[in-house]
Design a protein around this motif. Structure first.
Motif, PDB file in Angstrom:
ATOM      1  N   LYS A  78       0.816  -1.215   0.000  1.00 52.28           N
ATOM      2  CA  LYS A  78       0.000   0.000   0.000  1.00 52.28           C
ATOM      3  C   LYS A  78       0.849   1.264   0.000  1.00 52.28           C
ATOM      4  N   GLN A  79       1.988   1.238   0.665  1.00 48.40           N
ATOM      5  CA  GLN A  79       2.849   2.427   0.675  1.00 48.40           C
ATOM      6  C   GLN A  79       3.342   2.747  -0.735  1.00 48.40           C
ATOM      7  N   GLU A  80       3.724   1.723  -1.483  1.00 48.08           N
ATOM      8  CA  GLU A  80       4.162   1.934  -2.856  1.00 48.08           C
ATOM      9  C   GLU A  80       2.988   2.405  -3.719  1.00 48.08           C
ATOM     10  N   ALA A  81       1.823   1.836  -3.488  1.00 44.06           N
ATOM     11  CA  ALA A  81       0.646   2.250  -4.250  1.00 44.06           C
ATOM     12  C   ALA A  81       0.312   3.717  -3.971  1.00 44.06           C
ATOM     13  N   VAL A  82       0.383   4.127  -2.713  1.00 41.22           N
ATOM     14  CA  VAL A  82       0.134   5.529  -2.366  1.00 41.22           C
ATOM     15  C   VAL A  82       1.167   6.427  -3.028  1.00 41.22           C
ATOM     16  N   ARG A  83       2.426   6.046  -3.018  1.00 42.40           N
ATOM     17  CA  ARG A  83       3.470   6.842  -3.683  1.00 42.40           C
ATOM     18  C   ARG A  83       3.154   7.029  -5.161  1.00 42.40           C
ATOM     19  N   ARG A  84       2.689   5.976  -5.795  1.00 45.37           N
ATOM     20  CA  ARG A  84       2.354   6.067  -7.222  1.00 45.37           C
ATOM     21  C   ARG A  84       1.133   6.959  -7.460  1.00 45.37           C
ATOM     22  N   VAL A  85       0.126   6.811  -6.619  1.00 51.24           N
ATOM     23  CA  VAL A  85      -1.069   7.659  -6.753  1.00 51.24           C
ATOM     24  C   VAL A  85      -0.685   9.124  -6.551  1.00 51.24           C
ATOM     25  N   GLU A  86       0.128   9.389  -5.541  1.00 54.15           N
ATOM     26  CA  GLU A  86       0.580  10.768  -5.299  1.00 54.15           C
ATOM     27  C   GLU A  86       1.379  11.300  -6.486  1.00 54.15           C
ATOM     28  N   ARG A  87       2.276  10.484  -7.008  1.00 52.62           N
ATOM     29  CA  ARG A  87       3.079  10.886  -8.170  1.00 52.62           C
ATOM     30  C   ARG A  87       2.177  11.230  -9.346  1.00 52.62           C
ATOM     31  N   ASP A  88       1.196  10.359  -9.613  1.00 53.43           N
ATOM     32  CA  ASP A  88       0.274  10.576 -10.732  1.00 53.43           C
ATOM     33  C   ASP A  88      -0.574  11.830 -10.518  1.00 53.43           C
ATOM     34  N   PHE A  89      -1.031  12.021  -9.288  1.00 54.00           N
ATOM     35  CA  PHE A  89      -1.863  13.179  -8.955  1.00 54.00           C
ATOM     36  C   PHE A  89      -1.070  14.478  -9.161  1.00 54.00           C
ATOM     37  N   LEU A  90       0.131  14.525  -8.632  1.00 54.54           N
ATOM     38  CA  LEU A  90       0.971  15.719  -8.794  1.00 54.54           C
ATOM     39  C   LEU A  90       1.319  15.958 -10.256  1.00 54.54           C
ATOM     40  N   ASN A  91       1.567  14.883 -10.988  1.00 55.77           N
ATOM     41  CA  ASN A  91       1.845  15.010 -12.416  1.00 55.77           C
ATOM     42  C   ASN A  91       0.638  15.606 -13.145  1.00 55.77           C
ATOM     43  N   TYR A  92      -0.560  15.125 -12.814  1.00 50.88           N
ATOM     44  CA  TYR A  92      -1.779  15.681 -13.414  1.00 50.88           C
ATOM     45  C   TYR A  92      -1.900  17.173 -13.102  1.00 50.88           C
ATOM     46  N   LEU A  93      -1.687  17.529 -11.849  1.00 46.99           N
ATOM     47  CA  LEU A  93      -1.811  18.938 -11.466  1.00 46.99           C
ATOM     48  C   LEU A  93      -0.853  19.814 -12.254  1.00 46.99           C
ATOM     49  N   GLU A  94       0.385  19.354 -12.385  1.00 50.55           N
ATOM     50  CA  GLU A  94       1.415  20.169 -13.038  1.00 50.55           C
ATOM     51  C   GLU A  94       1.294  20.180 -14.562  1.00 50.55           C
ATOM     52  N   THR A  95       1.020  19.029 -15.165  1.00 49.13           N
ATOM     53  CA  THR A  95       1.075  18.946 -16.633  1.00 49.13           C
ATOM     54  C   THR A  95      -0.276  19.168 -17.311  1.00 49.13           C
ATOM     55  N   ALA A  96      -1.362  19.013 -16.593  1.00 52.30           N
ATOM     56  CA  ALA A  96      -2.678  19.178 -17.216  1.00 52.30           C
ATOM     57  C   ALA A  96      -3.479  20.305 -16.554  1.00 52.30           C
ATOM     58  N   PHE A  97      -3.697  20.184 -15.266  1.00 52.25           N
ATOM     59  CA  PHE A  97      -4.572  21.136 -14.574  1.00 52.25           C
ATOM     60  C   PHE A  97      -4.002  22.550 -14.560  1.00 52.25           C
TER      61      PHE A  97
END
Length: 171
Positions: free
Chosen positions: A38-57
């Motif tokens: 779960k810790q690795e999964a959370v890291r990936r979700v956070e990475r994806d979320f931040l990437n979305y915020l920076e590159t799309a939103f």
């Protein structure tokens, strides 16, 4: 205090992910169901979320990440999409679990509408889960009304039967 972000610096990333920690954990089952760590999964979700915020939103230049800060701590956040002139859409209104039931989401929503009033007439839409009584009450306190029995996701252009369509209108 209301903060408006148009870029996210390295120091702000952790502060923001602290607000969305509960949702990010819940999202691991959706985005990474194959991961048992779960810790690795959370890291990936956070990475994806931040990437979305920076590159799309935020990269559009039209959208704003709004944060409520209380005594130096980021406690609540939302994404404000400018859909077109005078029409805005809210997504991902969330408050850190350790700061809930203290009125911070209401402060953030009310300050958002006050900020938008300075730009002239507008319509602000949001979807609220039908089971989320706290969020429904918060939206109503801030002047939102239920305008449809089913929410509408303006980004995906689809109806959401599990939520109400909420609206704040300023003429």
């Amino acid at each position: 205090m209301l903060l408006q972000l148009h870029v996210i610096n390295a120091a702000d990333k952790r502060r923001l992910m602290d607000i969305y920690a509960e949702s990010n954990l819940e999202n691991t089952d959706y985005f990474y169901p194959e991961l048992t760590d779960k810790q690795e999964a959370v890291r990936r979700v956070e990475r994806d979320f931040l990437n979305y915020l920076e590159t799309a939103f935020l990269s559009s230049g039209e959208n704003t990440l709004l944060i409520w800060e209380e005594q130096g701590i980021w406690v609540s956040a939302l994404r404000l999409y400018r859909m077109r002139e005078g029409f805005f859409y809210i997504e991902a209104l969330e408050t850190r679990p350790d700061f809930r039931r203290s009125g911070y989401a209401a402060k953030l929503l009310c300050e958002t509408t006050e900020m938008l009033k300075k730009t002239g007439p507008f319509r602000l839409c949001d979807n609220v889960d039908k089971q989320n009584e706290a969020s429904l009450a918060t939206h109503r306190v801030c002047g939102f009304s239920v305008v449809s029995e089913n929410g509408y996701d303006y980004l995906q252009e689809e109806t959401d039967e599990g939520s109400y369509g909420m609206e704040f209108f300023f003429a």
